[in-house]
Enzyme design. Structure first.
Site, PDB file in Angstrom:
ATOM      1  N   SER A 166      -8.694  -1.322  -0.673  1.00  0.00           N
ATOM      2  CA  SER A 166      -8.478  -2.279   0.412  1.00  0.00           C
ATOM      3  C   SER A 166      -9.258  -3.555   0.118  1.00  0.00           C
ATOM      4  CB  SER A 166      -8.885  -1.656   1.751  1.00  0.00           C
ATOM      5  OG  SER A 166      -8.574  -2.512   2.823  1.00  0.00           O
ATOM      6  N   HIS A 192      -4.087  -2.125   0.590  1.00  0.00           N
ATOM      7  CA  HIS A 192      -3.819  -2.669   1.921  1.00  0.00           C
ATOM      8  C   HIS A 192      -3.516  -4.161   1.800  1.00  0.00           C
ATOM      9  CE1 HIS A 192      -6.509   0.696   3.806  1.00  0.00           C
ATOM     10  NE2 HIS A 192      -5.291   1.126   3.524  1.00  0.00           N
ATOM     11  N   ASP A 288      -9.692   5.065   5.309  1.00  0.00           N
ATOM     12  CA  ASP A 288      -8.364   5.444   4.829  1.00  0.00           C
ATOM     13  C   ASP A 288      -8.455   5.967   3.400  1.00  0.00           C
ATOM     14  OD1 ASP A 288      -5.590   5.765   4.949  1.00  0.00           O
ATOM     15  OD2 ASP A 288      -5.234   3.786   4.065  1.00  0.00           O
TER      16      ASP A 288
END
EC number: 3.1.1.61
Length: 345
Positions: A166, A192, A288
Site C-alpha cells: 500500500s 492499493h 490488509d
C-alpha cells in the site's frame, strides 16, 4: 499545507483537515509560488498538492520539495486518464499517496471522502520520504520492446508469487520487479491504488522490467515472466484449472476498506496454490493482507515481510508478523533475491 488553484477545494480540504484535532493547517494557497513564499516562514510536515496549477505545475513543485527538503506529499488529483498519468509521475517523484477528485460534485465528494483524506495525511506524516528516492532503472525494452518476450514464457507453472502493498508500495514494487530476471515465476500483485491509475502504473513498470508487467484482466493466465497487477476498484483472485493458473477480476464490497484487497488475493492463493506459493507483504498502512498471509503460511506457502527499516509505513508487515504469518522479514533490496531463492527448484 494545502496547495490547489480551486478556491472550493482549498476551503473544503483545509476545513476538513482542521476539524481533526491532530492536524493543524498552516496555510491554504492557490499555487506553488505562493506556497514557496509561505514555506520561507514555516515549512509544513505534509503537503496536500494539486497537479495542474498556474505559474508552476505540481510535478515541478514536488521535485523542488524533494530536492530541497524531502517532505511527505499527498496528491489530490482529478480522476482522468491525464490525471492518472501525471499522478503516477508524482508517485515516481516521491509522493506518498493519491486522493482522486471528480470534475463534478467536487465539494460533496471531498466531504464524503474526508476519512480517506485525513487518514492519508496522517499516514504521510509518519512516512520517511527519504526512503522513497529510487533511481530509475531502464532496460532496452523502454526503447525497443523485445518481440519475443511473451512467447517464450507461455508455458504454465505450478509456482506463483503473491505480493501485497500500500503506502510507499509503488516505489517498493519498482525496486523488486526491476531486480527480477526474465525467467521468474508468475506474479500476482495487489497495490492499493484508485481506479484508472493501475494501468498507467503497470505500463510504466513494463518499460523498466525484464519481466512483463500489466494490469490484470479477467481470466488472464498467470505464467512465468509475467506480473499481473489488480485493477484499481476491483478485487483479484487466483484461480486454478488443472495445471494452469489464471486470475478472476470482480466487483465486490470493500474488504479492510480496500478494493482491491490484499487479503482477498492472499486467501485465494492459499486455497488454490498452497505450498506452491510465496507470499510477500510490503510497506503500507493498516492490516490488509495480514490475515491472508497467515492463511497462506498455514496452507504451506513460504512467506516474507518487508522489514521495518526499509518500509515507508510499517503497518501491514507489522500486523502480519503479529499474527504469525511471516517466516522472515527482509530488507526491500533483498526481496527479489529471496523470491528467486525460495521459488527455485
Amino acid at each position: 499545507m494545502v496547495v490547489d488553484d480551486s478556491a472550493v477545494v482549498r476551503q473544503v480540504v483545509a476545513g476538513l483537515l482542521a476539524d481533526d484535532p491532530a492536524i493543524e493547517v498552516i496555510a491554504a494557497v492557490a499555487d506553488p509560488i505562493l506556497a514557496i513564499a509561505r514555506m520561507k516562514v514555516q515549512w509544513p510536515d505534509v503537503f496536500v498538492l494539486d497537479i495542474e496549477m498556474p505559474r508552476m505545475d505540481g510535478i515541478t513543485f514536488l521535485k523542488k520539495i524533494m530536492a530541497e527538503r524531502p517532505t511527505p506529499v499527498v496528491i489530490c488529483s482529478t480522476l482522468t486518464e491525464k490525471g492518472a498519468q501525471t499522478s503516477m509521475a508524482a508517485l515516481s517523484a516521491g509522493a506518498v499517496a493519491i486522493i482522486t477528485k471528480p470534475k463534478l460534485g467536487l465539494k460533496q465528494f471531498l466531504v464524503d471522502a474526508s476519512d480517506d483524506l485525513i487518514s492519508a495525511v496522517k499516514a504521510a506524516a509518519r512516512a520517511n520520504v527519504k526512503r522513497l528516492q529510487v533511481v530509475e532503472k531502464l532496460t532496452a525494452d523502454a526503447i525497443l520492446p523485445a518481440s519475443d518476450r511473451h512467447d517464450a514464457m507461455l508455458q504454465t507453472t505450478e509456482r506463483v508469487v503473491a505480493l501485497g502493498t500500500s503506502t510507499g508500495g509503488t516505489q517498493a514494487l519498482e525496486v523488486v520487479l526491476t531486480a527480477l530476471p526474465r525467467v521468474t515465476p508468475g506474479i500476482v500483485i495487489v497495490q492499493h491504488m484508485p481506479e484508472k491509475f493501475t494501468a498507467e502504473f503497470a505500463n510504466r513498470l513494463n518499460g523498466l522490467c525484464q519481466i512483463t508487467v500489466r494490469e490484470a484482466k479477467n481470466n488472464d493466465r498467470v505464467v512465468p515472466g509475467r506480473a499481473l497487477i489488480a485493477p484499481g476498484g476491483k478485487h483479484m483472485l487466483l484461480r486454478r484449472n488443472g495445471a494452469q493458473y489464471s486470475v478472476e477480476v470482480l466487483d465486490g464490497p470493500l474488504v479492510n476498506r480496500h478494493r482491491p484487497s490484499v487479503d482477498v488475493l492472499f486467501r485465494s492463493v492459499a486455497r488454490c496454490a498452497g505450498a506452491n506459493a510465496l507470499g510477500v507483504i510490503m510497506t503500507g498502512m493498516g492490516d490488509d493482507g495480514a490475515a491472508g498471509l497467515a492463511e497462506m503460511r498455514k496452507a504451506g506457502a513460504r512467506t516474507l515481510a518487508q522489514d521495518e527499516e526499509s518500509c515507508v509505513v510499517y503497518g501491514m508487515p507489522k500486523e502480519a508478523v503479529k499474527r504469525g504469518g511471516v517466516e522472515r522479514s527482509v530488507p526491500l533490496g533483498a526481496i527479489a533475491r529471496e523470491i528467486m531463492a525460495q521459488m527455485a527448484g
